[in-house]
Design a protein around this motif. Structure first.
Motif, mmCIF file in Angstrom:
data_model
loop_
_atom_site.group_PDB
_atom_site.id
_atom_site.type_symbol
_atom_site.label_atom_id
_atom_site.label_comp_id
_atom_site.label_asym_id
_atom_site.label_seq_id
_atom_site.Cartn_x
_atom_site.Cartn_y
_atom_site.Cartn_z
ATOM 1 N N PHE A 37 36.471 41.937 46.327
ATOM 2 C CA PHE A 37 36.263 42.112 44.939
ATOM 3 C C PHE A 37 37.451 42.965 44.546
ATOM 4 N N SER A 38 37.023 43.112 43.126
ATOM 5 C CA SER A 38 38.232 44.019 42.463
ATOM 6 C C SER A 38 37.218 45.127 41.452
ATOM 7 N N PRO A 39 37.169 46.283 41.751
ATOM 8 C CA PRO A 39 36.352 47.038 40.973
ATOM 9 C C PRO A 39 36.717 47.164 39.423
ATOM 10 N N GLY A 40 35.759 46.945 38.579
ATOM 11 C CA GLY A 40 36.219 47.096 37.055
ATOM 12 C C GLY A 40 37.049 46.153 36.832
ATOM 13 N N GLY A 41 37.031 44.881 37.335
ATOM 14 C CA GLY A 41 37.800 43.725 37.127
ATOM 15 C C GLY A 41 39.423 44.098 37.111
ATOM 16 N N GLY A 42 39.891 44.940 37.744
ATOM 17 C CA GLY A 42 41.156 45.358 38.114
ATOM 18 C C GLY A 42 41.930 44.118 39.008
ATOM 19 N N ASN A 43 43.124 44.425 39.453
ATOM 20 C CA ASN A 43 43.831 43.537 40.235
ATOM 21 C C ASN A 43 43.873 44.124 41.921
ATOM 22 N N GLU A 44 43.271 45.272 41.791
ATOM 23 C CA GLU A 44 43.312 45.737 43.352
ATOM 24 C C GLU A 44 42.243 45.051 44.225
ATOM 25 N N ARG A 45 42.829 44.754 45.337
ATOM 26 C CA ARG A 45 41.823 43.968 46.068
ATOM 27 C C ARG A 45 41.164 44.880 47.409
#
Length: 352
Positions: free
Chosen positions: A151-159
């Motif tokens: 998932f990506s916390p906060g809808g960001g691009n980090e995996r």
């Protein structure tokens, strides 16, 4: 610079691009690329990077490595000679070359070549160390299984990845575990696990027991820790000794942590701040590049070598920006990384 025929590098490049099927022009172009590749490999070797030379048994392993890399970089694509290079120029809006300035073509070509050299060196190194490459693939396969969720916390691009059974109790408000604490946790789990599947499961169970930190983790960071721990027990030397004595090792780790923390603060407040002030980076992208810088320094200190710089860039940036690396980010990112490396090594020497 000119070759033995007296032609400049830009001229050699343009002549090849105008007529790639001409054998004489291709040979001159290959020689140009070979000289660049050898010079880059020598510079990496001088900086202390371990090159995969042991697999080449000839009289000049560096020359053989350069040829191996170039055979991959310049490989035909769909029967087109050096198809990758022509595809690259197409992305730059250039499909015919007769009316193009040779110097302009050469300025575009050099960053493409050096990026491809870095990428292929990583591939060659992976083939030279198949255990490391296999370990990365195996853990990625495990993490893609039904016991885990990405998932990506906060809808960001980090995996990020976490154990599925803790999905409803994710500690999103807690800080992430420090990398040194993660290494210790991963090593402890390694020593009491019988296989990689159980090792991975044990890592998330142990992480969940540390109530003061997040019970999920960035995928890249986890795999990085796994590779470092595994490397330690197969006696592949990194900057840190493979089997250091306990007390001495503790001092070494504290010195690494202190030097890295100070370097990252300096990079954020001085190096990246200048790019933000000059409107060459947004605050968000500056923070992302700082994260890539941290991962690079971790590999530099704890592992047997660093990945190619574009790999660190791709790990932190949105996929939509990957193709802009050469045109918009390469100079900035490599400046940041090289300044960070020099500063980190200087601080580390002071503390050891």
């Amino acid at each position: 610079m000119k070759d033995d025929s007296g032609k400049s590098n830009p001229t050699i490049l343009k002549e090849f691009l105008c007529c790639p099927a001409n054998r004489r022009r291709f040979d001159a172009f290959f020689e140009l690329c070979w000289r660049h590749t050898k010079a880059w490999l020598r510079s990496q070797n001088a900086r202390g990077r371990r090159l995969p030379l042991d697999q080449f048994a000839g009289r000049s392993p560096l020359d053989d490595l350069a040829v191996d890399i170039l055979s991959r970089v310049l490989a035909p694509v769909k029967s087109r000679t050096c198809g990758g290079l022509f595809d690259y120029f197409r992305t730059q809006g250039i499909t015919t070359f007769e009316d193009e300035d040779p110097a302009h073509l050469y300025d575009l070509f050099r960053p493409w070549l050096f990026t491809k050299i870095r990428q292929q060196l990583s591939h060659v190194a992976g083939e030279a160390d198949p255990a490391k490459a296999n370990l990365k693939r195996r853990f990625k396969d495990i993490l893609a299984g039904s016991d885990y969720h990405a998932f990506s916390p906060g809808g960001g691009n980090e995996r990020y990845v976490g154990a599925l059974k803790y999905e409803r109790t994710m500690r999103v408000d807690c800080p992430p575990i420090s990398f040194e604490e993660l290494l210790s946790l991963v090593e402890e789990c390694y020593l009491r696990s019988l296989n990689r599947t159980r090792w991975c499961r044990a890592i998330f169970e142990a992480l969940n027991r540390v109530a003061s930190v997040q019970n999920f983790i960035e995928t890249f960071r986890l795999i990085q820790a796994v590779v470092i721990v595994n490397t330690k027990y197969v006696d592949v030397e990194g900057l840190a000794p493979a089997h250091p004595p306990g007390a001495e090792h503790g001092l070494f780790i504290r010195a690494i942590t202190k030097a890295r923390t100070e370097t990252l603060r300096w990079v954020r407040e001085i190096v990246l701040a200048k790019f933000v002030t000059n409107d060459r980076l947004t605050e968000d992208y500056a923070q992302r590049l700082l994260g890539a810088c941290e991962q690079f320094l971790i590999d530099l200190a704890h592992s047997s070598g660093t990945d190619s710089l574009p790999e660190y860039f791709r790990e932190v940036m949105p996929e939509s920006e990957h193709d802009r690396y050469l045109t918009d980010f390469k100079h900035i990112f490599e400046t940041v990384i090289h300044k960070a490396k020099d500063d980190f090594e200087r601080r580390l020497r002071k503390y050891l």
